[in-house]
Each structure stands twice: as structure tokens, then as C-alpha cells.
Design a protein around this motif. Structure first.
Motif, mmCIF file in Angstrom:
data_model
loop_
_atom_site.group_PDB
_atom_site.id
_atom_site.type_symbol
_atom_site.label_atom_id
_atom_site.label_comp_id
_atom_site.label_asym_id
_atom_site.label_seq_id
_atom_site.Cartn_x
_atom_site.Cartn_y
_atom_site.Cartn_z
ATOM 1 N N LYS A 86 2.788 -1.497 17.257
ATOM 2 C CA LYS A 86 3.936 -2.177 16.679
ATOM 3 C C LYS A 86 4.361 -1.452 15.402
ATOM 4 C CE LYS A 86 1.922 -6.572 18.189
ATOM 5 N NZ LYS A 86 1.452 -7.914 17.754
ATOM 6 N N PRO A 87 5.604 -1.587 15.001
ATOM 7 C CA PRO A 87 6.034 -0.937 13.750
ATOM 8 C C PRO A 87 5.152 -1.323 12.555
ATOM 9 C CG PRO A 87 7.941 -1.672 14.987
ATOM 10 C CD PRO A 87 6.739 -2.202 15.715
ATOM 11 N N GLU A 88 4.647 -2.527 12.533
ATOM 12 C CA GLU A 88 3.787 -2.945 11.416
ATOM 13 C C GLU A 88 2.411 -2.279 11.420
ATOM 14 O OE1 GLU A 88 5.425 -4.925 13.580
ATOM 15 O OE2 GLU A 88 4.231 -6.708 14.089
ATOM 16 N N ASP A 89 2.110 -1.516 12.465
ATOM 17 C CA ASP A 89 0.875 -0.731 12.489
ATOM 18 C C ASP A 89 1.041 0.591 11.748
ATOM 19 O OD1 ASP A 89 0.403 -1.817 15.871
ATOM 20 O OD2 ASP A 89 -0.634 -2.562 14.080
ATOM 21 N N THR A 90 2.251 0.880 11.315
ATOM 22 C CA THR A 90 2.508 2.118 10.580
ATOM 23 C C THR A 90 1.713 2.145 9.285
ATOM 24 O OG1 THR A 90 4.725 2.392 11.504
ATOM 25 C CG2 THR A 90 4.276 3.467 9.396
ATOM 26 N N ALA A 91 0.925 3.198 9.098
ATOM 27 C CA ALA A 91 0.055 3.309 7.925
ATOM 28 C C ALA A 91 -0.681 4.641 7.991
ATOM 29 C CB ALA A 91 -0.950 2.164 7.882
ATOM 30 N N VAL A 92 -1.354 4.956 6.913
ATOM 31 C CA VAL A 92 -2.336 6.032 6.935
ATOM 32 C C VAL A 92 -3.664 5.407 7.332
ATOM 33 C CG1 VAL A 92 -3.544 7.788 5.614
ATOM 34 C CG2 VAL A 92 -1.122 7.335 5.165
ATOM 35 N N TYR A 93 -4.285 5.983 8.328
ATOM 36 C CA TYR A 93 -5.546 5.463 8.846
ATOM 37 C C TYR A 93 -6.699 6.328 8.347
ATOM 38 C CZ TYR A 93 -3.184 2.137 11.865
ATOM 39 O OH TYR A 93 -2.432 1.087 12.338
ATOM 40 N N TYR A 94 -7.722 5.658 7.844
ATOM 41 C CA TYR A 94 -8.893 6.332 7.308
ATOM 42 C C TYR A 94 -10.147 5.914 8.064
ATOM 43 C CZ TYR A 94 -5.892 6.949 3.178
ATOM 44 O OH TYR A 94 -4.870 7.276 2.321
ATOM 45 N N CYS A 95 -11.040 6.870 8.247
ATOM 46 C CA CYS A 95 -12.359 6.511 8.732
ATOM 47 C C CYS A 95 -13.356 6.645 7.578
ATOM 48 C CB CYS A 95 -12.782 7.365 9.919
ATOM 49 S SG CYS A 95 -12.911 9.141 9.627
ATOM 50 N N ALA A 96 -14.412 5.881 7.673
ATOM 51 C CA ALA A 96 -15.411 5.869 6.616
ATOM 52 C C ALA A 96 -16.777 5.642 7.241
ATOM 53 C CB ALA A 96 -15.103 4.766 5.607
ATOM 54 N N ALA A 97 -17.803 6.121 6.585
ATOM 55 C CA ALA A 97 -19.164 5.969 7.095
ATOM 56 C C ALA A 97 -20.074 5.469 5.994
ATOM 57 C CB ALA A 97 -19.676 7.298 7.650
ATOM 58 N N GLY A 98 -21.014 4.655 6.376
ATOM 59 C CA GLY A 98 -21.970 4.133 5.420
ATOM 60 C C GLY A 98 -23.253 3.730 6.118
ATOM 61 N N SER A 99 -24.328 3.735 5.378
ATOM 62 C CA SER A 99 -25.621 3.354 5.941
ATOM 63 C C SER A 99 -26.046 1.993 5.394
ATOM 64 C CB SER A 99 -26.672 4.415 5.623
ATOM 65 O OG SER A 99 -26.810 4.561 4.222
ATOM 66 N N ARG A 100 -26.834 1.305 6.174
ATOM 67 C CA ARG A 100 -27.403 0.001 5.776
ATOM 68 C C ARG A 100 -26.326 -0.989 5.328
ATOM 69 N NH1 ARG A 100 -31.196 3.694 3.982
ATOM 70 N NH2 ARG A 100 -30.276 3.802 1.910
#
Length: 125
Positions: A86-100
Motif C-alpha cells: 500500500k502507499p502507506e508502506d512507503t518508507a526506508v526499511y532497515y534490518c537489525a540484529a541483536g543477541s539475547r
């Protein structure tokens, strides 16, 4: 861990995109991986995450059924499949990682230690 998000682009409403988050420096083993997005003028928003163990996924309630996160250990990548965009999904998408990261904290950006650079997703109406 260095993360590289890719797969963004321009798509028409109703279309699909598959984003990928690749890790270098070490494997994703032992890390929960989250996806966040940020639209212009808005705060960073939780999209979903996949836990380090068991592969359990969790999503923002409003995105359930349209977005799916999966892990490919052989390629050391985590993907975000986005359907019925949808148009409202427009954004910059980031992935991130973390432990525990405990389950209740998967949606909190500060829970994550490593971030990718982001990939732009634009959905036209």
C-alpha cells in the motif's frame, strides 16, 4: 556484524517486494533479526522480527498476513516478503540484529546491536 539491506524499489499498490538482509563478519546464528521502517517525518516503526532460536516470528499487528520474515542459514540472509503493498508502506526499511533479545523487546529498536543502512521502498497509488 555488518548488515546490508537490499531489494527496495518502486512498486505499484498491490504489488510485492522481497527485501533481503545479508550479514558479513559472522553468521546470523545466535542473533534475532528485526525489520524496521521509517517514513519521512515519522518515527522508526517496528515491522517484524525473527528470533535467534526456533525461528519464531513476530509482526506489527497491522502487517500480519501481508509481510513474512524468513531466514536462510545457507545464504546467511534474512528476508522480508511484502505482499499487497500500500502507499502507506512507503518508507526506508532497515534490518537489525541483536543477541539475547527477550520476546517482549523484539519491537524495540534499542534492543538491537547492529543495523543495516536501509533500503528505500516506494509504493505508488
Amino acid at each position: 556484524v555488518q548488515l546490508q539491506a537490499s531489494g527496495g524499489g518502486l512498486v505499484q499498490a498491490g504489488g510485492s517486494l522481497r527485501l533481503s538482509c545479508a550479514a558479513s563478519g559472522r553468521t546470523f546464528s545466535g542473533y534475532s533479526v528485526g525489520w524496521f521502517r521509517q517514513a519521512p517525518g515519522k518515527e522508526r516503526e517496528f515491522v517484524g522480527a525473527i528470533r535467534a532460536t526456533g525461528g519464531t516470528t513476530v509482526y506489527q499487528d497491522s502487517l500480519k498476513g501481508r509481510f513474512t520474515i524468513s531466514r536462510d542459514a545457507s545464504k546467511n540472509t534474512v528476508s522480508l516478503q511484502m505482499n499487497s503493498l500500500k502507499p502507506e508502506d512507503t518508507a526506508v526499511y532497515y534490518c537489525a540484529a541483536g543477541s539475547r533479545i527477550i520476546y517482549s523487546a523484539l519491537g524495540v529498536p534499542s534492543s538491537y546491536d547492529y543495523w543495516g543502512q536501509g533500503t528505500q521502498v516506494t509504493v505508488s497509488s
